[in-house]
Design a protein around this motif. Structure first.
Motif, PDB file in Angstrom:
ATOM      1  N   ARG A 124      44.346   2.673 -28.198  1.00 59.63           N
ATOM      2  CA  ARG A 124      43.156   3.522 -28.047  1.00 59.63           C
ATOM      3  C   ARG A 124      42.657   3.538 -26.602  1.00 59.63           C
ATOM      4  N   GLU A 127      45.031   5.870 -24.761  1.00 68.63           N
ATOM      5  CA  GLU A 127      44.753   7.272 -25.102  1.00 68.63           C
ATOM      6  C   GLU A 127      43.487   7.768 -24.407  1.00 68.63           C
ATOM      7  N   THR A 128      42.473   6.917 -24.373  1.00 63.70           N
ATOM      8  CA  THR A 128      41.216   7.293 -23.718  1.00 63.70           C
ATOM      9  C   THR A 128      41.436   7.474 -22.224  1.00 63.70           C
ATOM     10  N   ARG A 130      44.242   8.320 -20.737  1.00 68.18           N
ATOM     11  CA  ARG A 130      45.028   9.551 -20.587  1.00 68.18           C
ATOM     12  C   ARG A 130      44.155  10.781 -20.688  1.00 68.18           C
ATOM     13  N   ASP A 131      43.177  10.750 -21.575  1.00 68.14           N
ATOM     14  CA  ASP A 131      42.355  11.926 -21.854  1.00 68.14           C
ATOM     15  C   ASP A 131      41.143  12.075 -20.934  1.00 68.14           C
ATOM     16  N   GLN A 132      40.940  11.128 -20.041  1.00 68.91           N
ATOM     17  CA  GLN A 132      39.786  11.205 -19.133  1.00 68.91           C
ATOM     18  C   GLN A 132      39.979  12.292 -18.095  1.00 68.91           C
TER      19      GLN A 132
END
Length: 132
Positions: A124, A127-128, A130-132
């Motif tokens: 998680r 993923e966080t 990567r998505d920032q």
């Protein structure tokens, strides 16, 4: 002498794991975002609510906690992690290995955590990030 040779105390400054056995526990390794800023390290901070990890439901009803990672954005490695919540000291050894080993973020994607466990937080956090 190399930074990580057997004859230097690098861990004293860079990677000593710490746990406060309070309620909730506080476990950390490496440096904070404030320390990264002071040291001139280009970084980003990644936060994740531990209660959103599937394994938290197995640990306790209504589990609440936080994970905070400090990522060196130039080198793409973790330089610090802090966990706050019940039983988080159990996740500190993996964090210490990631910081001490300067494991690249790209390599951490391949360290798949068991599901459902609290260690799912590793996926998680990635993923966080990567998505920032």
């Amino acid at each position: 002498m190399a930074d990580w040779s057997p004859f230097v105390a690098t861990a004293d400054a860079a990677a000593t794991p710490q746990v406060t056995f309070s309620i909730p526990q506080v476990a950390s390794v490496g440096i904070t975002a404030a320390q990264a800023e002071e040291q001139g390290i280009a970084h980003t901070v990644v936060r994740y609510e531990l209660g959103n990890v599937a394994g938290s439901a197995l640990f306790a009803d209504g589990y609440a906690g936080k994970a905070v990672a400090v990522v060196d954005t130039d080198r793409q490695v973790l330089v610090g992690l802090t966990f706050v919540g019940p039983g988080v000291s159990e996740m500190l050894q993996a964090a210490t290995i990631a910081v001490v080993g300067e494991v690249p973020i790209s390599r951490l994607w391949h360290a798949v955590p068991a599901y459902p466990t609290m260690n799912e937080v590793w996926l998680r956090l990635l993923e966080t990030l990567r998505d920032q």
